[in-house]
Design an enzyme around this catalytic site. Sequence first.
Site, PDB file in Angstrom:
ATOM      1  N   GLU A 286       0.827  -1.218   0.000  1.00 20.92           N
ATOM      2  CA  GLU A 286       0.000   0.000   0.000  1.00 20.92           C
ATOM      3  C   GLU A 286       0.861   1.267   0.000  1.00 20.92           C
ATOM      4  O   GLU A 286       0.726   2.134   0.854  1.00 20.92           O
ATOM      5  CB  GLU A 286      -0.980  -0.024   1.178  1.00 20.92           C
ATOM      6  CG  GLU A 286      -1.910  -1.235   1.121  1.00 20.92           C
ATOM      7  CD  GLU A 286      -3.013  -1.239   2.164  1.00 20.92           C
ATOM      8  OE1 GLU A 286      -2.789  -0.723   3.269  1.00 20.92           O
ATOM      9  OE2 GLU A 286      -4.112  -1.748   1.851  1.00 20.92           O
ATOM     10  N   ASP A 365      -8.611  -9.246   3.645  1.00 23.87           N
ATOM     11  CA  ASP A 365      -8.394  -8.214   4.648  1.00 23.87           C
ATOM     12  C   ASP A 365      -9.469  -8.197   5.736  1.00 23.87           C
ATOM     13  O   ASP A 365     -10.359  -7.349   5.696  1.00 23.87           O
ATOM     14  CB  ASP A 365      -8.343  -6.839   3.977  1.00 23.87           C
ATOM     15  CG  ASP A 365      -7.753  -5.786   4.895  1.00 23.87           C
ATOM     16  OD1 ASP A 365      -7.273  -6.153   5.966  1.00 23.87           O
ATOM     17  OD2 ASP A 365      -7.775  -4.605   4.511  1.00 23.87           O
ATOM     18  N   GLU A 393     -12.763  -2.858  11.939  1.00 22.24           N
ATOM     19  CA  GLU A 393     -12.801  -2.106  10.682  1.00 22.24           C
ATOM     20  C   GLU A 393     -13.944  -2.540   9.768  1.00 22.24           C
ATOM     21  O   GLU A 393     -14.706  -1.707   9.287  1.00 22.24           O
ATOM     22  CB  GLU A 393     -11.448  -2.265   9.963  1.00 22.24           C
ATOM     23  CG  GLU A 393     -11.391  -1.547   8.622  1.00 22.24           C
ATOM     24  CD  GLU A 393     -10.011  -1.620   7.968  1.00 22.24           C
ATOM     25  OE1 GLU A 393      -9.096  -2.232   8.553  1.00 22.24           O
ATOM     26  OE2 GLU A 393      -9.858  -1.056   6.876  1.00 22.24           O
TER      27      GLU A 393
HETATM   28  O1  GCW Z   1      -7.067  -3.015   5.330  1.00 16.61           O
HETATM   29  C1  GCW Z   1      -6.057  -2.166   5.413  1.00 16.61           C
HETATM   30  C2  GCW Z   1      -6.530  -1.042   6.258  1.00 16.61           C
HETATM   31  C3  GCW Z   1      -5.415  -0.062   6.401  1.00 16.61           C
HETATM   32  C4  GCW Z   1      -4.248  -0.788   7.049  1.00 16.61           C
HETATM   33  C5  GCW Z   1      -3.862  -1.965   6.176  1.00 16.61           C
HETATM   34  C6  GCW Z   1      -2.748  -2.793   6.791  1.00 16.61           C
HETATM   35  C7  GCW Z   1      -2.587   0.077   8.517  1.00 16.61           C
HETATM   36  O2  GCW Z   1      -7.667  -0.468   5.663  1.00 16.61           O
HETATM   37  O3  GCW Z   1      -5.857   1.001   7.186  1.00 16.61           O
HETATM   38  O4  GCW Z   1      -3.149   0.063   7.253  1.00 16.61           O
HETATM   39  O5  GCW Z   1      -4.966  -2.791   6.023  1.00 16.61           O
HETATM   40  O6  GCW Z   1      -3.062  -3.769   7.439  1.00 16.61           O
HETATM   41  O7  GCW Z   1      -1.600  -2.464   6.595  1.00 16.61           O
END
Ligand code: GCW
Length: 679
Positions: A286, A365, A393
Amino acid sequence: ELTEAYKGWLRYEKIEDQDWMNENGKWLSAIVSSGTCTTVIESAIEELIKAFTNMTGQKPALSDSVQSSYSIVLSKIEEGDDASNELNDDGYIIQAKKTDNGSAVLLAGKTDIGILYASFHLLRLIQTRTNLETVNLRENPTNQLRMINQWDNMDGSIERGYAGESIFYENNQFTNNLERIKDYARLLSSVGINGISINNVNVHAVETKLITNDFLPHVAKVAEIFRGYGIKTFLSVNYASPIQLGDLETADPLDDNVRNWWKEKVKDVYSYIPDFGGFVVKADSEHRPGPFTYGRNHADGSNMLAEALEPFGGIVIWRCFVYNCMQDWRDRKTDRARAAYDHFKPLDGQFHENVILQIKNGPMDFQVREAVSPLFGAMNETNQMLEFQITQEYTGQQKHVCYLIPQWKEILEFETYAKGEGTPIKRIVDGSTFKNRFSGITAVSNIGNDTNWTGHQLAQANLFGFGRLIWNPDLSVEEITNEWIHATFGNDPDVVEQVSIILKDSWPIYENYTSPLGVGWMVNPDHHYGPNVDGYEYSVWGTYHFADCDGIGVDRTVASGTGYTAQYFDENASMYESLDTCPDELLLFFHHVPYTHKLKSGKTVIQHIYDTHFEGVEQAIGLKERWSSLEGKVDQECYQNILDRLTGQIDHAKQWRDIINTYFLRKSGIQDEKNRTIY
Ligand code: GCW
């Protein structure tokens, strides 16, 4: 005066009916500790005194020899003692003993931390009204690393935090409220947590400086608090630190200057914190920097840090959440679910002994339902640890009740067949299957500076339960739930019964009115709260459901799809590959099917979607009714907090129901068999 909501499961309610206790509770009258009083032992004594004073109304005396007839005796088990062989470093014994003039309860461990854990365990026994006259138990944690990851930023915000601001930072500085950090340490230690990383894995500009002299003195202060509770402090680091901190022009892991830079850096860190745990790293994920920039791989990247940490006993926790987050949605071959395995599996055997790969429970995720990551057990020469997400989340953001222990339990019990039958995930991540040097379980915390820590009071159960479950994955959900309710709300049988039903039902209810049959997502982009069926459909994130007028789901089969199913060991690969054996709850995770496809339940997919969404709302209404029946039986602040959240949950569940049902009615053109209102 601290509220009950704040004290959580460490509130130590006054025990009115003390008769059930041995000798009218008199054995509680003294605490005996003869060894050296280290800070960890001090923590144990402080906790016991606080708890017994509250529970019995009398402050126990403290002495260094058994004088009073009824005492709690803290003692160290020496190497060579019989009991010593039965305990690992964090293990302990709790044992009732007759003495010349009364009785005692022995709390014994090989280490001070063992004794501290025994103290917390004794308090749990009392809170669940266990008779102590004959108590004789031995405990060893199953997992070696039992960690928490904070996603806190130094400006005070928390990534995916739903319970206020950070308790660690404000205005790009460390907080002065060390008392609250200490109370957090108590909560964590009471359920056996022994490691914490205190900043977000997305390490931004200010946080990059946590490993510099600007902030290390403050990190050291926080580490000192956690040390008193047997918890090691870790930091998330920015892979590009050598560049970001202005010292070098590259972060290439094979460059000698870079390697030396990290070695010096690590030396600095340990000069402030001699028992520092190590680094947590999100790299090439990311948009975070990583070794890919230099044409290097994850083994090169992590090994370089591992070498710097090794002389000090530190470890590198390297996250496997690596995937293409700039995917073209038209590209049907790329499958985000495959990414972690495709990246890491070929590197098996190349990682240093003090590198651990941290793998999210699922390949996507933290969805309400997804398959387990096929990486577990797939790398038999590499340390692995599992990452759960306590912060909700994708599971209602602590506005909805969603008790996650049943989900985690299911994941830990999942049979991987890594070494044939008998290798469930819990036996992979505890290090026993492949005899790993390091192993364990971590999770993203759900706390913030809200009075009750977690926003929704019932979300405290997820933090408590996480610690208990990873201490011993063989505990049942019921045992864990029961402990939490007794400690938090007391012993009224009605309260115990109703709250356990609410918790037990909450995850299936949430699943019912959100995204169906394992397909996931369907949430608003960015903040991820609330329904938006196509929110991610034409995006770069690799998270699609492919719904059209005929059907829905992601074809991950080898026969006609992305081939993801082949990443599992044979038994599971063939179970998921075939429509006949793929479990209903993951059907749309693995297959694209017509709306008229019949599930094992006998319903069609479309009717299942309608039914679960109507049912989910009714069930959410039921949760509130159940909770309302407890008014006056639990602390008023907690009562109101939960009532308000359950009210909001109902409204929001209706929103989910109507958007999902309407979307699929319009897409499929198939009417609800029961003709209920769909817009
Ligand atoms: O799913 C994503 C989250 C991000 C997070 C990422 C991760 C910390 O939306 O906010 O970043 O996973 O786990 O690195």
